[in-house]
Design a protein around this motif. Sequence first.
Motif, PDB file in Angstrom:
ATOM      1  N   TYR A   1       0.821  -1.209   0.000  1.00 18.88           N
ATOM      2  CA  TYR A   1       0.000   0.000   0.000  1.00 18.88           C
ATOM      3  C   TYR A   1       0.854   1.258   0.000  1.00 18.88           C
ATOM      4  O   TYR A   1       0.493   2.257   0.599  1.00 18.88           O
ATOM      5  CB  TYR A   1      -0.963  -0.020   1.195  1.00 18.88           C
ATOM      6  CG  TYR A   1      -1.946  -1.136   1.093  1.00 18.88           C
ATOM      7  CD1 TYR A   1      -3.112  -0.975   0.361  1.00 18.88           C
ATOM      8  CD2 TYR A   1      -1.683  -2.367   1.655  1.00 18.88           C
ATOM      9  CE1 TYR A   1      -4.001  -2.022   0.220  1.00 18.88           C
ATOM     10  CE2 TYR A   1      -2.565  -3.409   1.522  1.00 18.88           C
ATOM     11  CZ  TYR A   1      -3.723  -3.232   0.804  1.00 18.88           C
ATOM     12  OH  TYR A   1      -4.597  -4.262   0.662  1.00 18.88           O
ATOM     13  N   LYS A   2       1.994   1.148  -0.696  1.00 17.09           N
ATOM     14  CA  LYS A   2       2.920   2.268  -0.771  1.00 17.09           C
ATOM     15  C   LYS A   2       2.227   3.547  -1.226  1.00 17.09           C
ATOM     16  O   LYS A   2       2.485   4.631  -0.716  1.00 17.09           O
ATOM     17  CB  LYS A   2       4.037   1.914  -1.748  1.00 17.09           C
ATOM     18  CG  LYS A   2       5.347   2.496  -1.421  1.00 17.09           C
ATOM     19  CD  LYS A   2       6.485   1.707  -2.018  1.00 17.09           C
ATOM     20  CE  LYS A   2       6.427   1.599  -3.518  1.00 17.09           C
ATOM     21  NZ  LYS A   2       7.534   0.834  -4.080  1.00 17.09           N
ATOM     22  N   ALA A   3       1.309   3.384  -2.188  1.00 20.04           N
ATOM     23  CA  ALA A   3       0.684   4.564  -2.779  1.00 20.04           C
ATOM     24  C   ALA A   3      -0.145   5.314  -1.744  1.00 20.04           C
ATOM     25  O   ALA A   3      -0.173   6.546  -1.733  1.00 20.04           O
ATOM     26  CB  ALA A   3      -0.196   4.153  -3.946  1.00 20.04           C
ATOM     27  N   PHE A   4      -0.807   4.586  -0.845  1.00 20.37           N
ATOM     28  CA  PHE A   4      -1.647   5.259   0.150  1.00 20.37           C
ATOM     29  C   PHE A   4      -0.823   5.750   1.329  1.00 20.37           C
ATOM     30  O   PHE A   4      -1.141   6.752   1.933  1.00 20.37           O
ATOM     31  CB  PHE A   4      -2.718   4.305   0.678  1.00 20.37           C
ATOM     32  CG  PHE A   4      -3.749   3.966  -0.343  1.00 20.37           C
ATOM     33  CD1 PHE A   4      -4.680   4.905  -0.741  1.00 20.37           C
ATOM     34  CD2 PHE A   4      -3.770   2.723  -0.928  1.00 20.37           C
ATOM     35  CE1 PHE A   4      -5.627   4.603  -1.690  1.00 20.37           C
ATOM     36  CE2 PHE A   4      -4.714   2.411  -1.874  1.00 20.37           C
ATOM     37  CZ  PHE A   4      -5.642   3.350  -2.268  1.00 20.37           C
ATOM     38  N   LEU A   5       0.185   4.989   1.664  1.00 17.11           N
ATOM     39  CA  LEU A   5       0.926   5.304   2.875  1.00 17.11           C
ATOM     40  C   LEU A   5       2.034   6.305   2.631  1.00 17.11           C
ATOM     41  O   LEU A   5       2.580   6.872   3.558  1.00 17.11           O
ATOM     42  CB  LEU A   5       1.509   4.033   3.493  1.00 17.11           C
ATOM     43  CG  LEU A   5       0.466   3.036   3.982  1.00 17.11           C
ATOM     44  CD1 LEU A   5       1.113   1.716   4.309  1.00 17.11           C
ATOM     45  CD2 LEU A   5      -0.222   3.579   5.207  1.00 17.11           C
ATOM     46  N   ARG A   6       2.372   6.514   1.326  1.00 16.10           N
ATOM     47  CA  ARG A   6       3.466   7.441   1.006  1.00 16.10           C
ATOM     48  C   ARG A   6       4.710   7.110   1.833  1.00 16.10           C
ATOM     49  O   ARG A   6       5.192   7.950   2.595  1.00 16.10           O
ATOM     50  CB  ARG A   6       3.057   8.890   1.275  1.00 16.10           C
ATOM     51  CG  ARG A   6       1.930   9.386   0.441  1.00 16.10           C
ATOM     52  CD  ARG A   6       2.457   9.659  -0.946  1.00 16.10           C
ATOM     53  NE  ARG A   6       1.426  10.176  -1.827  1.00 16.10           N
ATOM     54  CZ  ARG A   6       1.264  11.465  -2.084  1.00 16.10           C
ATOM     55  NH1 ARG A   6       2.003  12.343  -1.512  1.00 16.10           N
ATOM     56  NH2 ARG A   6       0.342  11.847  -2.910  1.00 16.10           N
ATOM     57  N   THR A   7       5.161   5.892   1.722  1.00 19.52           N
ATOM     58  CA  THR A   7       6.269   5.484   2.582  1.00 19.52           C
ATOM     59  C   THR A   7       7.517   6.288   2.260  1.00 19.52           C
ATOM     60  O   THR A   7       7.793   6.625   1.111  1.00 19.52           O
ATOM     61  CB  THR A   7       6.584   3.998   2.380  1.00 19.52           C
ATOM     62  OG1 THR A   7       6.657   3.760   0.988  1.00 19.52           O
ATOM     63  CG2 THR A   7       5.524   3.139   2.987  1.00 19.52           C
ATOM     64  N   LYS A   8       8.222   6.616   3.316  1.00 14.57           N
ATOM     65  CA  LYS A   8       9.472   7.368   3.153  1.00 14.57           C
ATOM     66  C   LYS A   8      10.576   6.545   3.802  1.00 14.57           C
ATOM     67  O   LYS A   8      10.944   6.775   4.940  1.00 14.57           O
ATOM     68  CB  LYS A   8       9.370   8.733   3.827  1.00 14.57           C
ATOM     69  CG  LYS A   8       8.427   9.674   3.134  1.00 14.57           C
ATOM     70  CD  LYS A   8       8.393  11.000   3.861  1.00 14.57           C
ATOM     71  CE  LYS A   8       7.719  10.872   5.206  1.00 14.57           C
ATOM     72  NZ  LYS A   8       7.396  12.154   5.825  1.00 14.57           N
ATOM     73  N   ASP A   9      11.062   5.548   3.100  1.00 16.31           N
ATOM     74  CA  ASP A   9      12.107   4.703   3.674  1.00 16.31           C
ATOM     75  C   ASP A   9      13.450   5.120   3.093  1.00 16.31           C
ATOM     76  O   ASP A   9      13.594   5.281   1.888  1.00 16.31           O
ATOM     77  CB  ASP A   9      11.864   3.227   3.332  1.00 16.31           C
ATOM     78  CG  ASP A   9      10.525   2.770   3.870  1.00 16.31           C
ATOM     79  OD1 ASP A   9       9.891   3.565   4.573  1.00 16.31           O
ATOM     80  OD2 ASP A   9      10.113   1.645   3.559  1.00 16.31           O
ATOM     81  N   THR A  10      14.407   5.307   3.965  1.00 17.68           N
ATOM     82  CA  THR A  10      15.737   5.643   3.463  1.00 17.68           C
ATOM     83  C   THR A  10      16.756   4.716   4.113  1.00 17.68           C
ATOM     84  O   THR A  10      16.633   4.374   5.288  1.00 17.68           O
ATOM     85  CB  THR A  10      16.116   7.102   3.812  1.00 17.68           C
ATOM     86  OG1 THR A  10      15.845   7.298   5.190  1.00 17.68           O
ATOM     87  CG2 THR A  10      15.337   8.092   2.993  1.00 17.68           C
ATOM     88  N   VAL A  11      17.708   4.315   3.303  1.00 17.82           N
ATOM     89  CA  VAL A  11      18.785   3.489   3.829  1.00 17.82           C
ATOM     90  C   VAL A  11      20.074   4.282   3.671  1.00 17.82           C
ATOM     91  O   VAL A  11      20.396   4.742   2.582  1.00 17.82           O
ATOM     92  CB  VAL A  11      18.901   2.170   3.055  1.00 17.82           C
ATOM     93  CG1 VAL A  11      20.028   1.329   3.623  1.00 17.82           C
ATOM     94  CG2 VAL A  11      17.599   1.423   3.100  1.00 17.82           C
ATOM     95  N   THR A  12      20.756   4.491   4.772  1.00 21.49           N
ATOM     96  CA  THR A  12      22.021   5.222   4.679  1.00 21.49           C
ATOM     97  C   THR A  12      23.136   4.325   5.200  1.00 21.49           C
ATOM     98  O   THR A  12      22.997   3.687   6.236  1.00 21.49           O
ATOM     99  CB  THR A  12      21.987   6.509   5.515  1.00 21.49           C
ATOM    100  OG1 THR A  12      21.390   6.216   6.762  1.00 21.49           O
ATOM    101  CG2 THR A  12      21.230   7.597   4.815  1.00 21.49           C
ATOM    102  N   ALA A  13      24.230   4.292   4.451  1.00 25.69           N
ATOM    103  CA  ALA A  13      25.385   3.492   4.863  1.00 25.69           C
ATOM    104  C   ALA A  13      26.432   4.423   5.448  1.00 25.69           C
ATOM    105  O   ALA A  13      26.739   5.469   4.875  1.00 25.69           O
ATOM    106  CB  ALA A  13      25.948   2.742   3.672  1.00 25.69           C
ATOM    107  N   ASP A  14      26.923   4.051   6.592  1.00 23.36           N
ATOM    108  CA  ASP A  14      27.973   4.833   7.226  1.00 23.36           C
ATOM    109  C   ASP A  14      29.302   4.425   6.595  1.00 23.36           C
ATOM    110  O   ASP A  14      29.816   3.339   6.853  1.00 23.36           O
ATOM    111  CB  ASP A  14      27.974   4.560   8.728  1.00 23.36           C
ATOM    112  CG  ASP A  14      29.080   5.322   9.423  1.00 23.36           C
ATOM    113  OD1 ASP A  14      29.692   6.188   8.759  1.00 23.36           O
ATOM    114  OD2 ASP A  14      29.321   5.051  10.612  1.00 23.36           O
ATOM    115  N   LYS A  15      29.827   5.269   5.708  1.00 22.56           N
ATOM    116  CA  LYS A  15      30.997   4.859   4.923  1.00 22.56           C
ATOM    117  C   LYS A  15      32.302   5.276   5.558  1.00 22.56           C
ATOM    118  O   LYS A  15      33.340   5.279   4.919  1.00 22.56           O
ATOM    119  CB  LYS A  15      30.886   5.440   3.512  1.00 22.56           C
ATOM    120  CG  LYS A  15      29.682   4.882   2.784  1.00 22.56           C
ATOM    121  CD  LYS A  15      29.753   5.114   1.297  1.00 22.56           C
ATOM    122  CE  LYS A  15      28.575   4.402   0.646  1.00 22.56           C
ATOM    123  NZ  LYS A  15      28.385   4.809  -0.737  1.00 22.56           N
ATOM    124  N   SER A  16      32.270   5.637   6.824  1.00 25.33           N
ATOM    125  CA  SER A  16      33.508   6.126   7.435  1.00 25.33           C
ATOM    126  C   SER A  16      34.517   4.994   7.599  1.00 25.33           C
ATOM    127  O   SER A  16      35.721   5.234   7.523  1.00 25.33           O
ATOM    128  CB  SER A  16      33.207   6.761   8.787  1.00 25.33           C
ATOM    129  OG  SER A  16      32.563   5.823   9.614  1.00 25.33           O
TER     130      SER A  16
END
Lengths: 672, 204
Positions: free
Chosen positions: A590-605
């Motif tokens: 239900y991505k369209a209704f929920l407007r999901t905002k998922d982000t994946v960030t990699a700590d590249k340090s």
Amino acid sequence: MTENIYLVMLLLFSAGIILPILTSGSPKITNILAHGLAVLGCLAIVACSVEVFMTGGVTFTYAMGLPVGSLIIRIDNLSAFFLLALGVVGTAASIYALGYSREYYKQRLGLMAALYNCFILSMALVLTVSQVAYFLIAWELMTVVSFFLVNHEYEKTANTRAAYKYILMTTLGTVFITTAFLILTMTVHSLDFQMFKGASLTSTMRNIVFFCALLGFGTKAGVIPLHIWLPEAHPAAPSHVSALMSGIMIKTAIYGMCRFFLEFLGVGPAWWGEVVLFLAIISSVLGVLYALMQNDLKRLLAYSSVENIGIILLGIGAGMVFMSNNQPVLAGLAFAAGLFHLFNHAVFKSLLFLGAGSVLYSTHTKNIEDLGGLIKKMPYTAVFFLTGAAAISALPTLNGFVSEWLTYQSLFYLPQAVTGILPRLGSVLLIALLGLTGALAANCFVKAFGVTFLAKPRSKHAEQAKEVPATMLTGMGLLSLMCFALGVWPQGMLKLLQGVLSQFAGLEVSTLFNHQWYAAAFNIPQANGVIAMPVVVGMLVLGLIAAVLVYNFNGKPKNVEGETWTCGIIPNARMEYTATGFAQPVRRAYKAFLRTKDTVTADKSLNPYHGVKMKMTVGISYLIDVWLYRPVKKGILFLVNRVKPLQSGNLQHYIGYVLLVTVVILILGVRW
Amino acid sequence: MTLLTILLLAGAVILTRVSSLRTAVGILGLQSVIVALACLIFGLKTGEFHMYIAAVLTAVIKVGLIVYSLWRVTLQLKHEREIANFNVSFLLAIVAIIVSYGFVNKVLPHMAGETLGAAIALTMIGLLMIIARSQAIMQVVGLITMENGLYLLGLSITKGLPLIIEMGIFFDILVAVVVLVILTHRLKYSFETTDTSILNELKG
């Protein structure tokens, strides 16, 4: 007799308001006095409603003089039905509060207990007062008192914000309710509810009254898109108050709608019902979707309330469509389904809120990601919560099943009642969407129960949990029993509903539940071989016995050597299914209704190519907020900023405004 | 009576052009004398005894106490002058007179030509003074002008208010003036000036 019980009830609650404030020295005495009186008061409410069901409705009038006229208390079957729900839930919540209030011994307990009594009293008044001015006073009293209860733990900014959002939205709703009442009052020149029956309004005025009532009461009921206060306010209040707010307070709005749609306005055009159905289905589907996305236990329950209000309104909306189509039997069925679901929801939602309160009481966290494994620490709470969860998921032998089944049945007849290809298609879709709602609700409560109570504890809080005191268990136990009783033997409640609905024109309920099985099986001759719920229960019990026998026959469990699992590590809590993970498939779908905002960030340090630590943040945005409330908010801020220069800080300017206004009014007054 | 009304209005209009505080207080005293006279004339006309008491009270409180205390304050404020756009306030005062007479003509035609219009005009001019002047003393003067207007209003409509109400108003105004005089002292003491426009600093 009824009047005496009613007066005793008033007296008990008044004492419950005053005494806790006087006994502020010792929290223990305050607790026992206040909540004991609340229990007695709620029992008086139950007695009052039973008395009305046995002997018929009563009206008593007290001359109060100016400025708002005489106070008219009228308890008919509809009021009595709602009073019964209030009494039952109130009793359980008050018994529960005896234990739960220990959390508040150092947090203004006296004030909270007084407000709690006042809250129940105001709801009882809303349900019984039958005069416009006093109704609005009681309505506002209910709002204000619950505002203070929501804001009770004002040390947390989130609670204060929730409280203000709540009071803002409900005040908006009251504006609409007042408008609706004023139009009726001006037409019939009376403040008495009885006079509103069949008020001769023009069709435009009727439509305005309908919309005002729908919007006004819809705000309180938490119908999407007017629900935004609900998921904030219900979690913020103390748990026994949340139970009452979700269980009863939002139902008082349904009471208002029933009064308007069944009594004052009478049979309306079909599109009224269709509007209600539209709002109802949106509330159910979006409500349950949002509920599934929550990780805060009480917030999840609050969103689920939005969903259930939708289901109740499905019954009521369908009933209105049937009424305008002159199908009184079907209309009766639909209204009965709606009101039955209302009662059931009051019972199991309060049970769930009390369960969530118990979890909060012993772990001090509402975040289900931090819970887990509680079934071993708090077995009784787990069983009660499971009962509630099963009931709300509409599993048979529990009460939720009966009312949802009735709702389905009334909806099945809806395509016949509406005309035009679009409404027909819509009504078919309605059934499908209700099915979807049911499935998602089951998913949601599997998540709520599974993640909270099963597997291993995910945090220290959960590890150190203990079973809650006996009073709290008693409160929950009462409601669990109620869930079973209404599910196994719903005939009693159906009889009551017949009594409630038979007083309204346009409904025909006398023959509705003549069949053994509480299905209103139309066109099927007097049923032979229908199975009744007790039979089902008997079969289940037999099955259980058989299972136990088979288990014993197999003998004791033995150790079996096998392949290593998890590479030989002892499974720990981090390997468990998380709440977010459990909801993930639905999030995706239900991505369209929920407007999901998922982000994946990699700590590249540490490693410049793919990173060593990955961080994932998940979030959803609420369509209603984005589309409706933010533009409104921006508009208001824009206007306010335009008006702001008027506030110059110069006293003389202010006096000048007064002079200006006076002169303008004088000039307007003489119509120069 | 008509003559007194004209004198009162003229005094009020002149007040809008005065920049010296002491002159303003003087004119105010004259106005109060006129009001007391009007009261006396009314008493003679109607033969009501309480009008005499009212006249005496007006004389004692408005002409005596209030003017005396204001005078005392102005003696200390030698360097204070009112700076405002006198032409505009003058014009506004004229407009107020026209509006109020027009209003009375329209609403209560049988009362037109009596003191009622003047009373309303006086009240409005007083309020205008409060709005348009920045000197604290001038604002007090405006307040008392308003009060005179209201008093005249009572006289012209009801042939004299009941004594108890008049007493109430008198003490009210007396207390207000006393408080304002004290405040003016404090203003002078704290800010070295009695110009209220600098009070904007208090804005949050």
